[in-house]
Design a protein around this motif. Structure first.
Motif, PDB file in Angstrom:
ATOM      1  N   ALA A 136     -88.516 -57.429 -37.446  1.00 50.86           N
ATOM      2  CA  ALA A 136     -89.902 -57.890 -37.352  1.00 50.86           C
ATOM      3  C   ALA A 136     -90.703 -56.930 -36.496  1.00 50.86           C
ATOM      4  O   ALA A 136     -90.214 -56.423 -35.481  1.00 50.86           O
ATOM      5  N   ASP A 137     -91.905 -56.664 -36.926  1.00 49.85           N
ATOM      6  CA  ASP A 137     -92.852 -55.847 -36.177  1.00 49.85           C
ATOM      7  C   ASP A 137     -93.940 -56.780 -35.664  1.00 49.85           C
ATOM      8  O   ASP A 137     -94.855 -57.152 -36.408  1.00 49.85           O
ATOM      9  N   TYR A 167     -74.380 -48.531 -36.458  1.00 54.54           N
ATOM     10  CA  TYR A 167     -75.499 -48.217 -37.350  1.00 54.54           C
ATOM     11  C   TYR A 167     -76.763 -48.001 -36.514  1.00 54.54           C
ATOM     12  O   TYR A 167     -77.153 -48.886 -35.735  1.00 54.54           O
ATOM     13  N   TYR A 168     -77.383 -46.848 -36.690  1.00 48.90           N
ATOM     14  CA  TYR A 168     -78.647 -46.561 -36.003  1.00 48.90           C
ATOM     15  C   TYR A 168     -79.756 -46.453 -37.047  1.00 48.90           C
ATOM     16  O   TYR A 168     -79.756 -45.552 -37.893  1.00 48.90           O
ATOM     17  N   PHE A 169     -80.685 -47.393 -36.984  1.00 49.45           N
ATOM     18  CA  PHE A 169     -81.835 -47.402 -37.890  1.00 49.45           C
ATOM     19  C   PHE A 169     -83.003 -46.716 -37.175  1.00 49.45           C
ATOM     20  O   PHE A 169     -83.647 -47.311 -36.297  1.00 49.45           O
ATOM     21  N   LYS A 170     -83.237 -45.475 -37.532  1.00 50.63           N
ATOM     22  CA  LYS A 170     -84.197 -44.639 -36.806  1.00 50.63           C
ATOM     23  C   LYS A 170     -85.612 -45.193 -36.885  1.00 50.63           C
ATOM     24  O   LYS A 170     -86.353 -45.182 -35.893  1.00 50.63           O
ATOM     25  N   ASP A 171     -85.994 -45.713 -38.074  1.00 50.27           N
ATOM     26  CA  ASP A 171     -87.379 -46.151 -38.266  1.00 50.27           C
ATOM     27  C   ASP A 171     -87.780 -47.275 -37.322  1.00 50.27           C
ATOM     28  O   ASP A 171     -88.954 -47.404 -36.967  1.00 50.27           O
ATOM     29  N   CYS A 172     -86.818 -48.096 -36.945  1.00 53.57           N
ATOM     30  CA  CYS A 172     -87.150 -49.226 -36.067  1.00 53.57           C
ATOM     31  C   CYS A 172     -86.469 -49.121 -34.707  1.00 53.57           C
ATOM     32  O   CYS A 172     -86.623 -50.014 -33.851  1.00 53.57           O
ATOM     33  N   GLY A 173     -85.674 -48.070 -34.496  1.00 53.52           N
ATOM     34  CA  GLY A 173     -85.039 -47.872 -33.198  1.00 53.52           C
ATOM     35  C   GLY A 173     -83.992 -48.901 -32.863  1.00 53.52           C
ATOM     36  O   GLY A 173     -83.770 -49.211 -31.691  1.00 53.52           O
ATOM     37  N   ILE A 174     -83.335 -49.427 -33.882  1.00 51.70           N
ATOM     38  CA  ILE A 174     -82.343 -50.487 -33.656  1.00 51.70           C
ATOM     39  C   ILE A 174     -80.944 -49.941 -33.915  1.00 51.70           C
ATOM     40  O   ILE A 174     -80.699 -49.288 -34.933  1.00 51.70           O
ATOM     41  N   THR A 175     -80.046 -50.215 -32.980  1.00 47.35           N
ATOM     42  CA  THR A 175     -78.651 -49.804 -33.101  1.00 47.35           C
ATOM     43  C   THR A 175     -77.766 -51.044 -33.091  1.00 47.35           C
ATOM     44  O   THR A 175     -77.901 -51.899 -32.204  1.00 47.35           O
ATOM     45  N   VAL A 176     -76.868 -51.126 -34.073  1.00 48.27           N
ATOM     46  CA  VAL A 176     -75.977 -52.280 -34.193  1.00 48.27           C
ATOM     47  C   VAL A 176     -74.533 -51.782 -34.331  1.00 48.27           C
ATOM     48  O   VAL A 176     -74.190 -51.175 -35.351  1.00 48.27           O
ATOM     49  N   PRO A 177     -73.672 -52.016 -33.334  1.00 51.84           N
ATOM     50  CA  PRO A 177     -72.264 -51.654 -33.458  1.00 51.84           C
ATOM     51  C   PRO A 177     -71.436 -52.831 -33.970  1.00 51.84           C
ATOM     52  O   PRO A 177     -71.620 -53.968 -33.547  1.00 51.84           O
ATOM     53  N   ALA A 178     -70.535 -52.544 -34.921  1.00 51.91           N
ATOM     54  CA  ALA A 178     -69.670 -53.582 -35.480  1.00 51.91           C
ATOM     55  C   ALA A 178     -68.222 -53.119 -35.386  1.00 51.91           C
ATOM     56  O   ALA A 178     -67.874 -52.034 -35.874  1.00 51.91           O
ATOM     57  N   ASN A 179     -67.385 -53.919 -34.744  1.00 50.59           N
ATOM     58  CA  ASN A 179     -65.958 -53.625 -34.638  1.00 50.59           C
ATOM     59  C   ASN A 179     -65.212 -54.261 -35.797  1.00 50.59           C
ATOM     60  O   ASN A 179     -65.354 -55.459 -36.053  1.00 50.59           O
ATOM     61  N   ILE A 197     -79.004 -52.688 -29.572  1.00 48.78           N
ATOM     62  CA  ILE A 197     -80.108 -52.035 -28.861  1.00 48.78           C
ATOM     63  C   ILE A 197     -81.365 -52.117 -29.709  1.00 48.78           C
ATOM     64  O   ILE A 197     -81.366 -51.743 -30.890  1.00 48.78           O
ATOM     65  N   GLU A 198     -82.450 -52.604 -29.105  1.00 50.08           N
ATOM     66  CA  GLU A 198     -83.759 -52.673 -29.756  1.00 50.08           C
ATOM     67  C   GLU A 198     -84.720 -51.795 -28.950  1.00 50.08           C
ATOM     68  O   GLU A 198     -85.177 -52.182 -27.878  1.00 50.08           O
ATOM     69  N   GLU A 199     -85.004 -50.606 -29.459  1.00 54.04           N
ATOM     70  CA  GLU A 199     -85.890 -49.676 -28.780  1.00 54.04           C
ATOM     71  C   GLU A 199     -87.327 -49.889 -29.241  1.00 54.04           C
ATOM     72  O   GLU A 199     -87.569 -50.371 -30.348  1.00 54.04           O
ATOM     73  N   ASN A 200     -88.247 -49.512 -28.408  1.00 55.39           N
ATOM     74  CA  ASN A 200     -89.649 -49.509 -28.800  1.00 55.39           C
ATOM     75  C   ASN A 200     -89.978 -48.141 -29.389  1.00 55.39           C
ATOM     76  O   ASN A 200     -90.059 -47.141 -28.672  1.00 55.39           O
ATOM     77  N   THR A 201     -90.109 -48.078 -30.703  1.00 51.87           N
ATOM     78  CA  THR A 201     -90.388 -46.799 -31.361  1.00 51.87           C
ATOM     79  C   THR A 201     -91.883 -46.476 -31.280  1.00 51.87           C
ATOM     80  O   THR A 201     -92.730 -47.381 -31.308  1.00 51.87           O
ATOM     81  N   PRO A 202     -92.238 -45.200 -31.192  1.00 48.86           N
ATOM     82  CA  PRO A 202     -93.661 -44.835 -31.086  1.00 48.86           C
ATOM     83  C   PRO A 202     -94.379 -44.903 -32.429  1.00 48.86           C
ATOM     84  O   PRO A 202     -93.790 -44.657 -33.480  1.00 48.86           O
ATOM     85  N   ASP A 203     -95.674 -45.249 -32.374  1.00 43.98           N
ATOM     86  CA  ASP A 203     -96.485 -45.199 -33.586  1.00 43.98           C
ATOM     87  C   ASP A 203     -97.060 -43.792 -33.753  1.00 43.98           C
ATOM     88  O   ASP A 203     -96.666 -42.859 -33.042  1.00 43.98           O
ATOM     89  N   GLU A 204     -98.004 -43.631 -34.679  1.00 42.22           N
ATOM     90  CA  GLU A 204     -98.550 -42.301 -34.950  1.00 42.22           C
ATOM     91  C   GLU A 204     -99.258 -41.713 -33.747  1.00 42.22           C
ATOM     92  O   GLU A 204     -99.360 -40.492 -33.607  1.00 42.22           O
ATOM     93  N   GLU A 205     -99.768 -42.575 -32.863  1.00 39.56           N
ATOM     94  CA  GLU A 205    -100.479 -42.087 -31.677  1.00 39.56           C
ATOM     95  C   GLU A 205     -99.563 -41.996 -30.461  1.00 39.56           C
ATOM     96  O   GLU A 205    -100.010 -41.716 -29.357  1.00 39.56           O
ATOM     97  N   GLY A 206     -98.270 -42.265 -30.668  1.00 43.75           N
ATOM     98  CA  GLY A 206     -97.322 -42.146 -29.571  1.00 43.75           C
ATOM     99  C   GLY A 206     -97.180 -43.384 -28.723  1.00 43.75           C
ATOM    100  O   GLY A 206     -96.459 -43.381 -27.715  1.00 43.75           O
TER     101      GLY A 206
END
Length: 781
Positions: A136-137, A167-179, A197-206
């Protein structure tokens, strides 16, 4: 005109002002647009570095790949005496293969021929993906669907007995490890949600943009079957159902239902569709002499079971999988009921961990695996992993009777409408009903007595065993207790605290569950004809799970002090929901509260009864009531089976839904005998006209005097037949091609054969006719 423009601009400004406080809200149209955008993005992605399929096949496009071909591209991860786990040789390929050493069957985490299958590129990428993610955005108020093949970078590392795929989803900055590890008899996929991990990814203006996980699926095409494969999925919908592979039911609604039923904290404006619940946290795959039981062992309260067949969306595979909702949502109406906004839970993930287990099933007698084998494997899981034990009542066959004590009803007092408590089945009435049954030969009964306290009748929270004065008071209740003790009757005084009105100690302002939209959860009654709110009945508050410990703890203590040995908690056994206000109770946390209540009752009381028991209550209960003999009858289903009953038979006794409440009582009775179900009746001491304009009007059929003879006949029938197989496991359940006959075989080789057209039951060659036990009215003649 200028005035209208000013109003329009003012409206826009108002929305702009409130927007920062309405994070994680999006319109339905925006969601659809986001999904379409994600599809286009996926279409343009390559499956190279950012994919997790790694292009494992080196065959040219259109060339069929065999399991043996694909296996050449795999390498061993780990093995034991029963199973072996393989992964793709290519580092960025997350394809896995679980080998059942007993049969040699290869179970793939994704179809080996998917690259050469029909369908759009985006659909193929979804079939090839080891993980699906919806995020969700909040700022954009929308959700976006992502697939690991094309949208994520997968990193694979070795761990003891398995691998970790991150799994690292670059577009949303989310990383999910599964054992993923190999256990003694199953493959386990485990996710520690605190490691997501839920990162705050930058928009076009940073500027940083918050993006949060709302749903995840892992190995969604594990065990997927192609168009040439014969078999079916076992779906624990209601009693149970089968979806045949390649059944041609394309264009129907795909199967998509929550495990343990929907969260009822949100309240729709219109009545939801009437469906059966999923009471068991599993599904099965049957494919010739092999099968697979997939269990959502952890995070089950967030799980959603999905299934579709080949041909759906022009794909070539039959697929079933679990998705996990990690943040719940609700609808928020902003000045209009037609276009609601969707509000997301913004706090942490709803479940601390997710765990899927994959149990291979293999034929031991050379015959094909069937759903009874699937049930047997799941039963072993319940016993060995969940602590379910054989009930002391497993070898009994009582008649189950539901009695309804009292209700609220509006009456005119001096011309003023007043809501008063009304007796429906008092304590003396209960003795009279049970005596009448006993005189007709019913020598063993299990009685669930509902609405027997003043607080229950008054729709308030019951936390003490206080007999209602309107039903006869404490003295007459004591007489009832003495009667049942002397006549082999198990009485379960029921306390259902699902919905309530304010009372001392439990106020609607402080004990009501809060919706994600920050509103009180008020449970409304829907008009049966139009599906909208029936405002004749006052909406009741949904009791917050945060208050369970106090209310039910006091209740159990009160029962113990007053010498009441048996207890039932009503809908607590089958309804799970959250409180999303300041108390922040997820469904998973609520499940833990429910389990503790049942564990306390099991430890301190003589016997616990559960109504339509969800899996997590089964370790603590002695009998289960009101189990349906049908599914939700979705168009996608091909056959109904008593899967729940097959799992429990010989372990925990169970009963049907009320015989006298069914439109075809004769068929229900025959189906019950075929599935080893004890029979149940609803009974009240007032006729239907007394129930008008009350919440009890649904029991219009239950006046006891109409049903005494047939109830006694049902008891004699089940006692003549089912007493021979009480405590035994069902090992075969065979339905004839025309559906007219069902043969049930038990583990001591006892057989019953039900014939629906002739309305007969055979037990080891002896024929019993329903007409010898029941009236023509029940038989539909």
């Amino acid at each position: 005109m200028h005035g209208k423009i000013k109003k329009f601009v003012a409206g826009i400004l108002c929305l702009a002002v409130i927007a920062p406080f309405s994070i994680s809200v999006y319109s339905d149209n925006e969601e659809e647009a986001a999904e379409a955008s994600a599809e286009e993005s996926a279409e343009s992605d390559s499956s190279g570095e950012d994919g997790d399929s790694g292009g494992s096949s080196e065959k040219s496009s259109g060339e069929v790949i065999t399991d043996e071909d694909a296996f050449q591209e795999m390498k061993l991860v780990t093995e034991n005496e029963k199973l072996a786990l393989y992964r793709a040789k290519k580092d960025k390929d997350t394809t896995l293969c679980l080998v059942n050493k007993q049969s040699g069957k290869m179970w793939w985490s994704r179809p080996v021929n998917v690259e050469n299958s029909s369908g759009k590129k985006a659909q193929k990428k979804e079939l090839m993906s080891g993980m699906l993610l919806t995020y969700a955005d909040p700022a954009e108020r929308k959700t976006t669907n992502m697939r690991s093949d094309g949208n994520a970078k997968a990193t694979i590392t070795d761990i003891p007995n398995g691998i970790c795929i991150s799994y690292y989803f670059k577009d949303c900055g989310i990383t999910v490890p599964a054992n993923i590890t190999l256990e003694d008899d199953h493959l386990k996929l485990h996710v520690n949600c605190s490691e997501i991990i839920e990162e705050n990814t930058p928009d076009e203006e940073g500027n940083p943009v918050e993006k949060i996980v709302s749903e995840m699926s892992f190995m969604p095409t594990f065990g997927a079957a192609d168009r040439d494969t014969e078999g079916y999925f076992v779906i624990p919908d209601g009693a149970g159902a089968l979806i045949n592979f390649n059944n041609g039911k394309v264009g129907y609604r795909v199967y998509n239902e929550r495990v343990y039923g929907a969260d009822i904290t949100p309240v729709d404006k219109t009545a939801p569709h009437t469906t059966r619940k999923i009471m068991l946290n599993m599904f099965g795959i049957v494919e010739g002499k092999d099968g697979m039981v997939v269990v959502a062992d952890k995070g089950d309260t967030a799980a959603e079971l999905n299934a579709y067949v080949a041909g759906e969306n022009k794909n070539d595979y039959n697929v079933a999988y679990f998705a996990f909702e990690t943040r719940t949502s609700d609808k928020y109406y902003l000045g209009s009921d037609t276009k609601p906004l969707t509000v997301f839970e913004r706090r942490g993930l709803l479940v601390p961990e997710i765990e899927l287990r994959y149990y291979p099933v293999t034929s031991t007698d050379g015959e094909d695996v069937d759903y009874v084998d699937i049930a047997d494997t799941y039963r072993n899981y319940l016993i060995n992993s969940c602590g379910v034990k054989k009930s002391e009542k497993a070898e009994s066959n009582p008649l189950y009777v539901n009695l309804y004590g009292g209700m609220l009803k509006k009456e005119s007092v001096l011309g003023i409408p007043v809501t008063v408590k009304k007796k429906v089945t008092g304590y003396d009435d209960a003795i009279r009903i049970l005596t009448s049954l006993n005189e007709r030969g019913v020598s063993e009964m299990t009685v669930d007595y509902k609405d027997w306290t003043g607080t229950d009748i008054g729709e308030k929270i019951t936390d003490s065993a206080s007999p209602a004065s309107v039903l006869g008071g404490a003295g007459r209740f004591k007489k009832l207790e003495e009667y049942v003790a002397a006549n082999n009757i198990a009485l379960y005084p029921d306390a259902d605290n699902l919905m309530f009105r304010s009372s001392f100690g439990y106020m609607t302002l402080s004990n009501t569950a809060i919706r994600v939209s920050n509103e009180f959860s008020r449970q409304i009654v829907f008009d049966l004809a139009h599906g909208v709110e029936n405002k004749y009945y006052k909406a009741l508050s949904l009791f917050s799970p945060s208050s369970y410990e106090k209310a039910f703890g006091n209740l159990i203590s009160s029962y113990n002090k007053k010498g009441i040995e048996n207890i039932s908690f009503g809908s607590l056994a089958n309804t799970i929901y959250g409180d999303y206000g300041l108390k922040a109770v997820s469904r998973e946390m609520a499940k833990g509260n429910v389990e503790q209540i049942y564990a306390n009752a099991d430890a301190s009381m003589g016997s616990v009864l559960a109504e339509q028991a969800n899996k997590y209550t089964l370790p603590y209960v002695d009998c289960v009531t009101n189990i349906p003999l049908s599914s939700s009858k979705f168009d996608l289903f091909d056959e109904e089976i008593p899967f729940y009953q097959i799992v429990l038979h010989g372990l925990i006794p169970y009963s049907t839904t009320a015989v006298n409440g069914d439109p075809d009582a004769g068929e229900l009775i025959l189906s019950a005998i075929a599935s080893g179900s004890n029979l149940s009746f609803d009974m009240i001491a007032e006729e239907a006209d007394e129930l008008k304009d009350s919440r009890y009007d649904k029991y219009y059929y239950a006046y006891y005097d109409y049903w005494l003879d047939d109830a006694a006949g049902c008891y004699r029938l089940q006692n003549d037949i089912l007493s021979e197989v009480a405590g035994r496991r069902i090992v075969e359940y065979n339905i004839s091609e025309d559906g007219n006959r069902i043969e049930t075989v038990y583990d001591d080789n006892t057989k019953t054969e039900v014939n629906f057209s002739e309305k007969t039951v055979k037990l080891n060659g002896t024929t019993y006719k329903l007409s010898d036990y029941l009236s023509e009215g029940v038989l539909g003649e």
